[in-house]
Design an enzyme around this catalytic site. Structure first.
Site, PDB file in Angstrom:
ATOM      1  N   CYS A   1       0.977  -1.176   0.073  1.00  0.00           N
ATOM      2  CA  CYS A   1       0.183  -0.074  -0.039  1.00  0.00           C
ATOM      3  C   CYS A   1       0.813   1.314   0.145  1.00  0.00           C
ATOM      4  CB  CYS A   1      -0.842   0.003   1.234  1.00  0.00           C
ATOM      5  SG  CYS A   1      -0.069   0.263   2.618  1.00  0.00           S
TER       6      CYS A   1
ATOM      7  N   GLU B   1      -5.772   2.273  -8.530  1.00  0.00           N
ATOM      8  CA  GLU B   1      -4.777   1.365  -7.796  1.00  0.00           C
ATOM      9  C   GLU B   1      -4.614  -0.024  -8.870  1.00  0.00           C
ATOM     10  OE1 GLU B   1      -5.799  -0.258  -3.945  1.00  0.00           O
ATOM     11  OE2 GLU B   1      -3.488   0.090  -3.590  1.00  0.00           O
TER      12      GLU B   1
HETATM   13  P1  NAD Z   1      -9.569  -6.845  -0.085  1.00  0.00           P
HETATM   14  O1  NAD Z   1     -10.203  -5.430   0.224  1.00  0.00           O
HETATM   15  O2  NAD Z   1      -9.886  -7.553  -1.232  1.00  0.00           O
HETATM   16  O3  NAD Z   1      -9.668  -7.876   1.269  1.00  0.00           O
HETATM   17  C1  NAD Z   1      -9.157  -7.645   2.368  1.00  0.00           C
HETATM   18  C2  NAD Z   1     -10.040  -8.301   3.528  1.00  0.00           C
HETATM   19  O4  NAD Z   1     -11.262  -7.758   3.346  1.00  0.00           O
HETATM   20  C3  NAD Z   1      -9.896  -9.863   3.309  1.00  0.00           C
HETATM   21  O5  NAD Z   1      -9.785 -10.189   4.553  1.00  0.00           O
HETATM   22  C4  NAD Z   1     -11.284  -9.965   2.860  1.00  0.00           C
HETATM   23  O6  NAD Z   1     -11.564 -11.533   3.138  1.00  0.00           O
HETATM   24  C5  NAD Z   1     -12.107  -9.061   3.372  1.00  0.00           C
HETATM   25  N1  NAD Z   1     -13.295  -8.739   2.314  1.00  0.00           N
HETATM   26  C6  NAD Z   1     -13.208  -8.677   0.977  1.00  0.00           C
HETATM   27  N2  NAD Z   1     -14.203  -8.440   0.399  1.00  0.00           N
HETATM   28  C7  NAD Z   1     -15.020  -8.204   1.438  1.00  0.00           C
HETATM   29  C8  NAD Z   1     -16.543  -7.713   1.518  1.00  0.00           C
HETATM   30  N3  NAD Z   1     -17.150  -7.213   0.491  1.00  0.00           N
HETATM   31  N4  NAD Z   1     -17.215  -7.561   2.585  1.00  0.00           N
HETATM   32  C9  NAD Z   1     -16.385  -7.980   4.024  1.00  0.00           C
HETATM   33  N5  NAD Z   1     -15.151  -8.250   3.730  1.00  0.00           N
HETATM   34  C10 NAD Z   1     -14.458  -8.468   2.803  1.00  0.00           C
HETATM   35  O7  NAD Z   1      -7.930  -6.461  -0.002  1.00  0.00           O
HETATM   36  P2  NAD Z   1      -6.634  -7.144  -0.502  1.00  0.00           P
HETATM   37  O8  NAD Z   1      -6.808  -7.410  -2.089  1.00  0.00           O
HETATM   38  O9  NAD Z   1      -6.544  -8.544   0.122  1.00  0.00           O
HETATM   39  O10 NAD Z   1      -5.438  -6.303   0.001  1.00  0.00           O
HETATM   40  C11 NAD Z   1      -5.077  -5.389  -1.111  1.00  0.00           C
HETATM   41  C12 NAD Z   1      -5.561  -4.048  -0.659  1.00  0.00           C
HETATM   42  O11 NAD Z   1      -5.307  -3.792   0.640  1.00  0.00           O
HETATM   43  C13 NAD Z   1      -4.894  -2.937  -1.528  1.00  0.00           C
HETATM   44  O12 NAD Z   1      -5.796  -2.194  -2.000  1.00  0.00           O
HETATM   45  C14 NAD Z   1      -3.874  -2.209  -0.649  1.00  0.00           C
HETATM   46  O13 NAD Z   1      -3.756  -0.818  -0.833  1.00  0.00           O
HETATM   47  C15 NAD Z   1      -4.606  -2.434   0.755  1.00  0.00           C
HETATM   48  N6  NAD Z   1      -3.568  -2.215   1.855  1.00  0.00           N
HETATM   49  C16 NAD Z   1      -3.807  -1.162   2.682  1.00  0.00           C
HETATM   50  C17 NAD Z   1      -2.844  -0.977   3.776  1.00  0.00           C
HETATM   51  C18 NAD Z   1      -2.829   0.305   4.424  1.00  0.00           C
HETATM   52  O14 NAD Z   1      -2.485   0.445   5.547  1.00  0.00           O
HETATM   53  N7  NAD Z   1      -3.620   1.464   3.921  1.00  0.00           N
HETATM   54  C19 NAD Z   1      -1.931  -2.094   3.932  1.00  0.00           C
HETATM   55  C20 NAD Z   1      -1.813  -3.014   3.244  1.00  0.00           C
HETATM   56  C21 NAD Z   1      -2.960  -3.300   1.962  1.00  0.00           C
END
Ligand code: NAD
Length: 484
Positions: free
Chosen positions: A283, A384
């Site tokens: 991120c 992104e």
């Molecule tokens: P994601 O949003 O797809 O999933 C994250 C979590 O949310 C997972 O545990 C998933 O099971 C859950 N989830 C997914 N869809 C959901 C829904 N509709 N309802 C409820 N829960 C749901 O993210 P990802 O692909 O695993 O990770 C990448 C993203 O994380 C990127 O956008 C990145 O920028 C972000 N990120 C942000 C930070 C920060 O500190 N700002 C740090 C690391 C990653």
């Protein structure tokens, strides 16, 4: 050997999920299935919450010194299994082994900071607020918290929260990423070793269904989320609707601004590591390089040369600079963005789509990719991509560079490369992003500082890590005392 079916950890016991629904967890370098993760049922969510709720009172009455001692024990366990933890991260995520070691180190640092709870959780008081009357503010634990975390730092992100939460006297539930759930399983093996009272820490595997059930359960007091912006926005609103506190760290599109006075020989390696480290799946990754004035030509040439020299391959190979991306779906999405960039009229200077990795024909590999002539309105500049794709934007001056940064809805991180104190101060003062780097490509806050974020990169007011975490995981109670 058949891949391991992952279990949940509820009330101090490992339990097989009753769910029939499973997802494959694959090694991104080989596409081989390394584990199967259950999508747990809502009944299992109710049980895990009940276990955490029942453990709360006893744990909250455990002295902060005792709670801190568990943190020391967890740290020791993690140090002993340091290399195993790093190898598991490489296997499930694909990042290179050195980056995985960095992730384990930062994970441990969060446990170390939380071990300071006897001094971090102290309140404050004032005598004689009126005649013979004193006033105290005490910090108290709240109850049951949970975290929902992303695939890209599968070991570390839950540790931005969990050590602080339990050191403060709360009980905890981790819902790992279903894409990379194995390193949390190993972490929970270590937590099991340190003999916390049952129910203090719990883990439940699953996807959206588990997350929704956690937020709908009245016995859950708060959520820490890290992941993409649409999901963060949705969960922040849902948590509020169910009366829970929430901190939701979300997506990013970070700019690296290079001024004409930057020291390019040192700036370019920092930019390389920012954009292409972890195959762009951080991120804090730089996504857009904003070249100011006549730095553009020499910078572009140096970036393309440096990126052409990066070796792509299996993250366990110590000579490799960049591993695969996490899934076939990610690979398809990133390729789609490269095609979109070409359609939008950006110039493809380096194309990573045809990268071949010997002996790894099925891995999700993509090489470093660089576009130039990128303009802020293009999808490849706005959205992104979360992959190893750099866009170079050319601007005339510092103010135009800030316009590029502020044109984005995101505000996670931004960096400036310069030798000028004036520009560095202006940058710090004016840029609306939570984590800033001055001649630093990845502005990753250490464990005792908040992992910040603004705009569509963060929903909430208190962040993960450090003092913010202590505030998030406690209530402040004010006591006004008079003795007759
Ligand atoms: P994601 O949003 O797809 O999933 C994250 C979590 O949310 C997972 O545990 C998933 O099971 C859950 N989830 C997914 N869809 C959901 C829904 N509709 N309802 C409820 N829960 C749901 O993210 P990802 O692909 O695993 O990770 C990448 C993203 O994380 C990127 O956008 C990145 O920028 C972000 N990120 C942000 C930070 C920060 O500190 N700002 C740090 C690391 C990653």
């Amino acid at each position: 050997m058949a891949p391991q079916v992952l279990k949940n950890y509820i009330d101090g016991e490992w339990e097989e999920s009753k769910s029939k629904e499973m997802l494959d967890v694959r090694n991104p370098a080989t596409a081989e299935v390394i584990a199967k993760v259950p999508l747990s049922t809502t009944d299992e969510v109710d049980r895990v919450v009940q276990a955490a709720r029942e453990a709360f009172q006893g744990w909250r009455e455990t002295t902060p010194y005792t709670r801190a001692r568990y943190m020391f024990e967890l740290k020791n366990q993690m140090e002993e299994r340091f290399e195993d933890l790093a190898a598991v991260i490489v296997k499930e995520h694909g990042k290179i082994i050195d980056e995985a070691r960095g992730e384990v180190r930062r994970s441990i640092e969060n446990v170390e900071v939380a071990a300071g709870i006897p001094s971090l959780m102290t309140g404050y008081n004032l005598e004689d607020v009126s005649h013979g009357i004193d006033e105290d503010c005490v910090y108290q634990p709240v109850g049951v918290f949970c975290c929902v975390t992303p695939f890209n730092f599968p070991l570390m992100v839950p540790l931005w929260f969990m050590p602080y939460a339990i050191a403060c006297g709360n009980t905890y539930i981790v819902k790992p990423s279903e894409i990379c759930p194995v390193s949390q399983m190993v972490l929970f093996e270590l937590l099991d070793e340190i003999d916390l009272p049952p129910g203090v820490v719990n883990m439940i595997n699953g996807d959206k269904r588990v997350v929704d059930a956690l937020l709908e359960n009245p016995d859950v007091d708060g959520l820490s989320f890290v992941g993409s912006t649409p999901v963060g926005k949705y969960l922040y609103a849902k948590a509020a609707a169910h009366g829970k506190r929430a901190q939701c760290q979300a997506g990013a599109k970070n700019c690296l601004v290079v001024m004409p006075d930057a020291v390019l020989t040192q700036s370019v390696p920092a930019i390389m590591s920012s954009v292409f480290g972890t195959a762009g799946q951080r991120c804090l990754a730089g996504a857009l390089v904003v070249a100011v004035g006549d730095v553009y030509e020499p910078l572009e040439e140096m970036l393309v040369e440096a990126a052409s020299n990066l070796n792509v391959g299996d993250g366990m190979d110590e000579t490799i600079h960049m591993g695969p991306v996490v899934t076939q779906r990610s690979l398809d999405r990133i390729r789609g963005y490269i095609e979109k960039g070409i359609e939008e009229g950006a110039t493809l200077l380096l194309d990573g789509r045809d990268v071949q990795v010997k002996d790894y024909p099925d891995g999700y590999f993509i090489g470093p990719t660089i576009f130039t002539d990128v303009t802020p309105g293009m999808a490849i500049a706005r959205e992104e991509i979360f992959g190893p794709v750099m866009g170079i934007v050319r601007v005339d001056d510092f103010d135009q560079a800030l316009e590029v940064i502020h044109g984005s809805p995101y505000g996670n991180a931004a960096s400036l490369f310069t030798t000028s104190g004036k520009w560095a101060r202006e940058f710090e003062y004016r840029v609306q992003a939570g984590n800033l780097g001055i001649n630093i490509g990845i502005a990753a806050p250490i464990a005792s500082f908040p992992f910040s974020g603004m705009k569509d990169s963060f929903f909430g007011d208190l962040h993960g890590q450090g003092r913010d975490a202590i505030e998030f995981f406690t209530d402040r109670k004010v006591v006004i005392t008079r003795w007759f």
